[in-house]
Design an enzyme around this catalytic site. Structure first.
Site, short mmCIF file in Angstrom:
data_model
loop_
_atom_site.label_atom_id
_atom_site.label_comp_id
_atom_site.label_asym_id
_atom_site.label_seq_id
_atom_site.Cartn_x
_atom_site.Cartn_y
_atom_site.Cartn_z
N MET A 73 -4.65 -5.77 -7.25
CA MET A 73 -4.21 -6.64 -8.34
C MET A 73 -5.30 -7.57 -8.87
O MET A 73 -5.01 -8.60 -9.47
CB MET A 73 -2.98 -7.45 -7.90
CG MET A 73 -1.79 -6.57 -7.52
SD MET A 73 -1.32 -5.34 -8.78
CE MET A 73 -0.70 -6.42 -10.06
N HIS A 94 -1.52 3.77 -12.85
CA HIS A 94 -0.90 2.75 -13.70
C HIS A 94 0.52 3.16 -14.03
O HIS A 94 0.76 4.33 -14.36
CB HIS A 94 -1.72 2.58 -14.99
CG HIS A 94 -1.17 1.53 -15.89
ND1 HIS A 94 -1.30 0.18 -15.63
CD2 HIS A 94 -0.46 1.62 -17.04
CE1 HIS A 94 -0.69 -0.50 -16.59
NE2 HIS A 94 -0.17 0.34 -17.45
N SER A 131 0.32 7.09 -14.98
CA SER A 131 -0.93 7.73 -15.36
C SER A 131 -2.00 7.42 -14.32
O SER A 131 -2.08 6.29 -13.83
CB SER A 131 -1.44 7.19 -16.71
OG SER A 131 -0.46 7.31 -17.72
N GLU A 159 -14.54 -0.71 -18.33
CA GLU A 159 -14.50 -2.15 -18.59
C GLU A 159 -13.27 -2.55 -19.39
O GLU A 159 -12.87 -3.71 -19.36
CB GLU A 159 -15.78 -2.58 -19.32
CG GLU A 159 -17.04 -2.52 -18.47
CD GLU A 159 -17.69 -1.14 -18.39
OE1 GLU A 159 -18.78 -1.04 -17.81
OE2 GLU A 159 -17.10 -0.15 -18.89
N ASN A 185 -7.59 4.77 -11.01
CA ASN A 185 -6.47 3.85 -10.84
C ASN A 185 -5.18 4.56 -11.19
O ASN A 185 -5.16 5.46 -12.03
CB ASN A 185 -6.65 2.63 -11.75
CG ASN A 185 -5.59 1.57 -11.54
OD1 ASN A 185 -5.16 1.31 -10.42
ND2 ASN A 185 -5.15 0.96 -12.63
N ASP A 198 -7.12 -0.67 -18.38
CA ASP A 198 -6.30 0.53 -18.49
C ASP A 198 -6.73 1.41 -19.67
O ASP A 198 -5.91 2.08 -20.29
CB ASP A 198 -4.81 0.17 -18.60
CG ASP A 198 -4.32 -0.60 -17.38
OD1 ASP A 198 -4.82 -0.32 -16.27
OD2 ASP A 198 -3.45 -1.48 -17.53
N GLY A 204 0.78 -1.23 0.00
CA GLY A 204 0.00 0.00 0.00
C GLY A 204 0.82 1.28 0.00
O GLY A 204 0.45 2.24 0.67
N SER A 205 1.91 1.34 -0.78
CA SER A 205 2.70 2.57 -0.76
C SER A 205 1.93 3.74 -1.37
O SER A 205 2.02 4.87 -0.88
CB SER A 205 4.05 2.37 -1.45
OG SER A 205 3.91 2.22 -2.84
N ASN A 206 1.16 3.49 -2.42
CA ASN A 206 0.32 4.57 -2.96
C ASN A 206 -0.81 4.91 -2.00
O ASN A 206 -1.19 6.07 -1.87
CB ASN A 206 -0.22 4.22 -4.34
CG ASN A 206 0.71 4.66 -5.45
OD1 ASN A 206 1.06 5.83 -5.53
ND2 ASN A 206 1.12 3.73 -6.30
#
Length: 192
Positions: free
Chosen positions: A94, A113, A140, A146, A111, A149, A17-19
């Site tokens: 993930m 990425h 990004s 759906e 999200n 990315d 969980g670093s972000n």
């Protein structure tokens, strides 16, 4: 039921969980644009859960193993709604979310990425950028749709690819850029 306030954020993680840490620390600022109301994980032993719990943030942990995706996502959805979440921030989560789950939360899932989308969707982004001979890599923040990315890009940060870089060295520098980009972009997103 009225839609929850976009500034009430849940963070979904699968690991350290670093972000998530960067997002929570930004939310602690007196003038923060959002509040983290829940940290959820598909792994009950995800190290980030203990960090969130120690910070007094509500957590939800449930493994989909043995449940199946529909039952797991129904439980996750119920936890998010019970916490009155308005925005979901994926941060090292993930698992691919089903089309049905994304549809329920359309336009409210973001999200981070590790590539400059639309380049290098999916995994192994750093190695792919190096192999392609790119001069820059980066990260990004995008809306989750759906398509893997494939949603609208909300913000990006470039990171130079240096001579002698391997995927691990590049990943470290991109992760540092993610920690700066994600909180700022999330703050802008929930304020719109």
């Amino acid at each position: 039921m009225a839609e929850a306030d976009a500034r009430s954020v849940a963070i979904l993680i699968s690991g350290r969980g670093s972000n998530m840490t960067a997002l929570v620390e930004a939310a602690d600022a007196p003038d923060a644009a959002y509040k983290v109301v829940l940290v959820a994980s598909d792994k009950s032993d995800a190290p980030g859960l203990a960090w969130a719990r120690a910070r007094g943030i509500a957590i939800f942990a449930l493994s989909p193993k043995g449940l199946g995706k529909p039952a797991y996502e129904a439980a996750l959805d119920a936890a998010l709604r019970a916490a009155e979440v308005g925005t979901i921030a994926l941060a090292g989560y993930m698992r691919l979310l089903s089309d049905g789950f994304v549809a329920k939360w359309r336009g409210r899932i973001v999200n981070i990425h590790p590539s400059l989308l639309p380049r290098y969707k999916g995994l192994d982004t750093h190695a792919r950028a190096i192999a392609a001979g790119d001069a820059v890599a980066g990260c990004s923040v995008h809306i989750v749709t759906e398509e893997l990315d494939g949603g609208a890009v909300l913000g990006q940060a470039e990171v130079p690819i240096l001579p002698g870089d391997d995927a691990d060295r590049l990943a470290e520098r991109v992760l540092a850029a993610e920690h700066r980009l994600y909180p700022a972009t999330l703050a802008e997103f929930v304020a719109r």
